[in-house]
Design an enzyme around this catalytic site. Structure first.
Site, PDB file in Angstrom:
ATOM      1  N   HIS A 166      46.047  38.284  41.975  1.00 48.40           N
ATOM      2  CA  HIS A 166      44.608  38.018  41.834  1.00 48.40           C
ATOM      3  C   HIS A 166      44.147  38.363  40.417  1.00 48.40           C
ATOM      4  CE1 HIS A 166      40.295  38.109  43.164  1.00 48.40           C
ATOM      5  NE2 HIS A 166      40.227  39.001  42.197  1.00 48.40           N
ATOM      6  N   GLU A 167      44.511  39.549  39.947  1.00 46.96           N
ATOM      7  CA  GLU A 167      44.096  39.972  38.605  1.00 46.96           C
ATOM      8  C   GLU A 167      44.764  39.127  37.525  1.00 46.96           C
ATOM      9  OE1 GLU A 167      41.630  41.796  38.438  1.00 46.96           O
ATOM     10  OE2 GLU A 167      41.638  42.537  40.497  1.00 46.96           O
ATOM     11  N   HIS A 170      42.821  36.021  37.088  1.00 45.64           N
ATOM     12  CA  HIS A 170      41.633  36.209  36.245  1.00 45.64           C
ATOM     13  C   HIS A 170      41.986  36.041  34.768  1.00 45.64           C
ATOM     14  CE1 HIS A 170      38.379  37.174  38.900  1.00 45.64           C
ATOM     15  NE2 HIS A 170      38.983  38.208  39.455  1.00 45.64           N
ATOM     16  N   GLU A 239      35.732  34.534  41.406  1.00 49.62           N
ATOM     17  CA  GLU A 239      36.456  35.327  42.410  1.00 49.62           C
ATOM     18  C   GLU A 239      37.180  34.425  43.402  1.00 49.62           C
ATOM     19  OE1 GLU A 239      37.150  38.595  42.631  1.00 49.62           O
ATOM     20  OE2 GLU A 239      36.240  38.612  40.642  1.00 49.62           O
TER      21      GLU A 239
END
EC number: 3.4.24.-
Length: 310
Positions: A166-167, A170, A239
């Site tokens: 997930h990070e 980003h 997100e």
């Protein structure tokens, strides 16, 4: 085009629309103050002349220069600001690592190989009792991923890998850069709108200047709400993209769903407001429990993840 690629493409269009809106409002405020500065008689004609540089838009240019300088300063210091206030440790693969640190580093390498990426973000462990994570950095070359010690202890291997994915998403999507720029533009817009109501307002008797003053007065009231809504919309869109990116890299949406559920339960059962006081990184967190959060609700994020065709 895969389901994942369609989602990314759609969200990029939404992001570009929000950024265009931000820049338009930013320029409009500068032009209004310039119209007051030159004591314009006709606001429409004055704005046209300022936009076509028949009259030099001094305030507007200064606003953009100030924004650019602040962004440059933030680029140099953003990571240290994000890590400030906490005890943290860099996971340095050139040194002896604990078994848990080794595992985290291996998970990152697996994801980098899966995504065919040629950069390696720095990995940090933040000594904290709450479960969370964030990414930082202007671009791939100075990027970092930070995980709290509580998160590492309480998630299983796949859940931890999903959070790192997930990070990493980003970083791939340039979300940190986007968040930083939008935040800086918002603050400058609010400052200029507020101060310009009291400055440049002396004896402005021409109708165009007075109309510009009136518009700025209205903007002074509505801008805080407008920028908050735009930031929330933009960040929530990012997100969903990062969640989708994690599921895509994992070839499975279940680990990310389980991780979100565990983190949400942790914040439901504990109050961390007095422990985690770094407000700068709240928008960058994997999870944000505030009512007017920049993040979508966990329920909506899980529903969105369940719709993903991997």
């Amino acid at each position: 085009m895969t389901n994942f690629e369609k989602i990314i493409a759609q969200n990029r269009l939404k992001t570009n629309a929000v950024l265009t809106t931000y820049c338009a409002i930013f320029a409009f405020i500068g032009l209004l103050v310039d119209a007051i500065r030159i004591n314009a008689n006709d606001l429409g004609i004055a704005l046209f002349k300022l936009m076509t540089f028949q009259i030099f838009p001094t305030i507007t240019i200064v606003m953009f220069v100030v924004a650019f300088v602040i962004i440059l300063v933030c680029i140099q210091n953003f990571s240290s600001i994000m890590l400030s206030g906490d005890e943290y440790k860099l996971i340095d693969p050139s040194k002896v690592l604990s078994s848990k640190e080794n595992q985290i580093h291996r998970l990152l390498l697996e994801l980098l190989e899966e995504a065919k990426l040629h950069f390696e973000p720095k990995l940090y462990i933040i000594n904290a009792p709450y479960m969370n994570a964030f990414a930082s950095g202007w671009d791939e070359s100075n990027s970092l991923i930070a995980l709290t010690s509580a998160l590492i202890e309480r998630l299983d291997r796949d859940e931890l890998k999903a959070v790192i994915a997930h990070e990493l998403s980003h970083i791939r999507h340039n979300d940190i850069r986007l968040t930083m720029c939008v935040g800086i533009l918002s603050n400058i817009m609010l400052l200029v709108a507020n101060f310009s109501v009291y400055f440049f307002m002396g004896n402005r008797k021409n109708s165009g200047a007075n109309l510009a003053r009136m518009i700025l007065w209205v903007l002074q009231i509505i801008l805080p709400f407008l920028t908050l809504l735009l930031q929330m919309y933009l960040s929530r869109t990012r997100e969903y993209m990062a969640d989708s990116g994690a599921a895509f890299l994992m070839h499975d949406n279940k680990p990310m769903i389980r991780a979100l559920q565990k983190i949400s339960n942790d914040y439901t059962n504990n109050d961390y407001k007095e422990i985690d006081k770094n407000s700068t990184r709240s928008a960058a967190y994997l999870f944000n429990a505030e009512m007017f959060s920049t993040h979508p609700s966990i329920k909506n994020r899980i529903q969105s993840l369940r719709k993903r065709v991997i």
